[in-house]
Design a protein around this motif. Structure first.
Motif, mmCIF file in Angstrom:
data_model
loop_
_atom_site.group_PDB
_atom_site.id
_atom_site.type_symbol
_atom_site.label_atom_id
_atom_site.label_comp_id
_atom_site.label_asym_id
_atom_site.label_seq_id
_atom_site.Cartn_x
_atom_site.Cartn_y
_atom_site.Cartn_z
ATOM 1 N N ASN A 149 0.835 -1.193 0.000
ATOM 2 C CA ASN A 149 0.000 0.000 0.000
ATOM 3 C C ASN A 149 0.872 1.246 0.000
ATOM 4 O OD1 ASN A 149 0.109 1.346 2.823
ATOM 5 N ND2 ASN A 149 -0.196 -0.830 3.309
ATOM 6 N N GLY A 258 -7.042 -4.956 -10.528
ATOM 7 C CA GLY A 258 -8.061 -5.099 -9.499
ATOM 8 C C GLY A 258 -8.369 -6.543 -9.135
ATOM 9 N N SER A 336 -2.496 -3.244 -3.099
ATOM 10 C CA SER A 336 -3.841 -2.798 -2.761
ATOM 11 C C SER A 336 -4.253 -1.634 -3.661
ATOM 12 C CB SER A 336 -3.878 -2.340 -1.304
ATOM 13 O OG SER A 336 -5.093 -1.671 -1.024
ATOM 14 N N MET A 337 -5.510 -1.654 -4.119
ATOM 15 C CA MET A 337 -6.061 -0.552 -4.909
ATOM 16 C C MET A 337 -7.030 0.302 -4.083
ATOM 17 S SD MET A 337 -4.861 -0.165 -7.926
ATOM 18 C CE MET A 337 -6.161 0.723 -8.829
ATOM 19 N N ASN A 338 -7.028 0.120 -2.780
ATOM 20 C CA ASN A 338 -7.993 0.836 -1.940
ATOM 21 C C ASN A 338 -7.824 2.353 -1.997
ATOM 22 O OD1 ASN A 338 -9.267 -1.474 -1.126
ATOM 23 N ND2 ASN A 338 -8.155 -1.671 0.799
ATOM 24 N N LYS A 339 -6.579 2.832 -2.010
ATOM 25 C CA LYS A 339 -6.380 4.277 -2.020
ATOM 26 C C LYS A 339 -6.947 4.887 -3.298
ATOM 27 C CE LYS A 339 -3.002 8.008 -1.776
ATOM 28 N NZ LYS A 339 -1.582 8.406 -1.631
ATOM 29 N N SER A 340 -6.671 4.256 -4.430
ATOM 30 C CA SER A 340 -7.207 4.766 -5.705
ATOM 31 C C SER A 340 -8.729 4.865 -5.649
ATOM 32 C CB SER A 340 -6.795 3.851 -6.859
ATOM 33 O OG SER A 340 -5.531 4.211 -7.369
ATOM 34 N N LYS A 341 -9.363 3.831 -5.128
ATOM 35 C CA LYS A 341 -10.828 3.837 -5.046
ATOM 36 C C LYS A 341 -11.320 4.902 -4.059
ATOM 37 C CE LYS A 341 -10.741 -0.722 -4.577
ATOM 38 N NZ LYS A 341 -11.138 -2.134 -4.411
ATOM 39 N N ASP A 342 -10.615 5.073 -2.968
ATOM 40 C CA ASP A 342 -10.990 6.116 -2.013
ATOM 41 C C ASP A 342 -10.935 7.501 -2.650
ATOM 42 O OD1 ASP A 342 -11.459 4.350 0.037
ATOM 43 O OD2 ASP A 342 -9.500 4.607 0.985
ATOM 44 N N TYR A 348 -11.052 -0.930 -13.841
ATOM 45 C CA TYR A 348 -10.547 -2.279 -13.590
ATOM 46 C C TYR A 348 -10.727 -3.097 -14.859
ATOM 47 C CZ TYR A 348 -15.361 -3.959 -13.460
ATOM 48 O OH TYR A 348 -16.649 -4.270 -13.801
#
Length: 371
Positions: A149, A258, A336-342, A348
Motif C-alpha cells: 500500500n 483489481g 492494494s487498490m484501496n487508495k485509488s478507489k478512495d 478495472y
C-alpha cells in the motif's frame, strides 16, 4: 487547447496507450493536444495519427533535449513521464533516469511563459521491494509484506523511483505531480523490452518453432500463489485521471487490474493460445530462461520471416533478465487498490480477458505469429 500533453516514452506500451487515451473524445480533460517524444521516430507499426506532433531526442543529452523541446515549452501544460532506462546496477539507474527527467524539466521550464502545471510519473512495485534486478543487492533484500500500500515507508536501499519522486516533488506546489506504481504492465508495442506478455509470447513461439517444451521459468511459490498485473489502458486512464483531478494532486497511487492470478493459470492460458502442450511445473527441472534465450535471436528472425511479422530483434523486444526475478519471488506480488478507489478512480479489467485482448492486439500489429 486548454490541455497540451507531452508523453515522454510514447513508443512504449504505456506511452502508446496513454496517447490513445488522451486523444479519445471521452477522455477526461478533452480535448487534448498531444506531443509524443521518444529516442527514435515511430515506424509503421505505430499509429502516428493519434499524435499532434512527434519529437525525437536523447534525454540523457541536455543540449539535444533543450534544442528539441524549447520550441514547444510555451505550450506544454502536462508532462506524462512513462520512460526509463534499465541497468542491473541501481546506482547507474538513479544517475541516468534522474538526468533524463531533469533535462526534460529544465527544457520545459526554460521559457518564462511555461504553462506546465502537472507531472505524472510512472514507477512500479519496486518501490516496495527494493532493487530486485540488482545482481548484488537483490540477494539480501528485505521487502515490505504484501499487499503493498502507498503508505508503506521507503526501504533502506537505493532506488531510482525514489530519486524521481523527490525530483518531481521539488517543483511543488507550483507544479503538481502524481506517482503511478504499476504492477507487471502488459500492452502492445514493438519498442517495449519489458513487456512481460511480449516476452512470454516470443518464448512460446520459439518453443513451438523448435519443438521445445514450454516450461515455466519460475519457482513453485509463484506457480501456485497470487500475483497481479496492470493493463496498459487502465494505467493510462489513471495517469489522465490524476492529471486533471484536484484531489489526486501530489499523491502516489498503486495501479493494477483489481484482481489476482496464479502463474499456473496464466501458463494454461498461454499454452492454449499458442497451441503448445501445457507443461506442469517440475521442481527438479530448473532451467535458466536467460541462458536458453540468449542464442535464439536467429530463430526469432526466422519466425518473423516465416509469418511476415514486423521486423523486430529479440533483444529489443524481450529483456528476460528483468522477467525472471518476477517469477521467482517468495512472496505474493500483490498491491492494494484501496487508495485509488478512495480517491475516486474505479477502472478495472479482468486479467485473463486483458491477456487475450493484448495477445490479439500483438497479432493484429504483426508483432507475434497467428496460429
Amino acid at each position: 487547447m486548454e490541455h497540451v500533453a507531452l508523453v515522454v516514452g510514447v513508443t512504449g506500451m504505456a506511452g502508446l496507450s496513454l496517447a490513445e487515451t488522451l486523444k479519445h473524445p471521452d477522455s477526461l480533460g478533452a480535448p487534448w493536444k498531444v506531443y509524443g517524444a521518444a529516442r527514435r521516430s515511430p515506424d509503421d507499426w505505430f499509429p502516428s495519427s493519434i499524435l499532434d506532433g512527434v519529437i525525437t531526442f536523447d534525454a540523457v543529452n541536455s543540449a539535444d533535449t533543450h534544442a528539441k523541446l524549447s520550441p514547444i515549452a510555451q505550450e506544454i501544460t502536462h508532462l506524462f513521464w512513462v520512460t526509463f532506462q534499465f541497468n542491473a546496477d541501481e546506482d547507474v539507474n538513479i544517475a541516468v533516469n534522474k538526468t533524463m527527467l531533469l533535462n526534460v524539466l529544465n527544457a520545459l521550464k526554460s521559457s518564462p511563459l511555461s504553462p506546465l502545471t502537472h507531472i505524472t510519473l510512472q514507477t512500479g512495485t519496486k518501490h516496495y521491494m527494493g532493487p530486485v534486478q540488482d545482481p548484488v543487492r537483490s540477494t539480501q533484500l528485505i521487502t515490505h509484506e504484501p499487499p503493498f500500500n502507498e503508505n508503506m515507508p521507503r526501504l533502506p536501499y537505493p532506488n531510482f523511483y525514489y530519486a524521481l519522486e523527490d525530483l518531481v516533488a521539488s517543483y511543488a506546489p507550483k507544479i503538481t505531480y502524481s506517482i503511478h506504481r504499476s504492477s507487471i504492465i502488459i500492452g502492445a508495442s514493438a519498442r517495449s523490452a519489458h513487456n512481460a506478455l511480449m516476452m512470454l509470447a516470443a518464448y512460446a513461439a520459439i518453443c513451438r518453432h523448435l519443438g521445445l517444451p514450454f516450461r515455466y521459468p519460475g519457482n513453485k511459490y509463484t506457480w501456485h500463489h497470487f500475483c497481479d498485473m496492470t493493463d496498459a489502458h487502465v494505467l493510462a486512464k489513471q495517469h489522465v485521471w490524476a492529471a486533471v483531478t484536484e484531489k489526486a494532486k501530489n499523491e502516489a497511487f498503486n495501479c493494477t487490474n483489481g484482481d489476482v492470478f496464479s502463474w499456473k493459470s496464466v501458463w494454461k492460458l498461454l499454452s492454449e493460445v499458442f497451441d503448445v502442450e501445457f507443461v506442469e511445473l517440475d521442481e527438479n527441472d530448473e532451467f535458466d530462461l536467460v541462458e536458453l534465450m540468449s542464442d535464439k535471436g536467429e530463430v526469432w528472425d526466422l519466425i518473423v520471416e516465416k509469418y511476415g511479422l514486423h521486423k523486430t530483434k529479440l533483444k529489443e523486444i524481450a529483456c528476460y533478465e528483468a522477467m525472471v526475478p518476477v517469477v521467482r519471488f517468495e512472496f505474493q506480488h500483490v498491491s492494494s487498490m484501496n487508495k485509488s478507489k478512495d480517491f475516486g478512480f474505479f477502472e478495472y479489467v479482468d486479467t485473463f480477458k486483458s491477456i487475450r485482448f493484448w495477445l490479439a492486439k500483438l497479432r493484429e500489429m504483426k508483432l507475434i505469429p497467428s496460429y
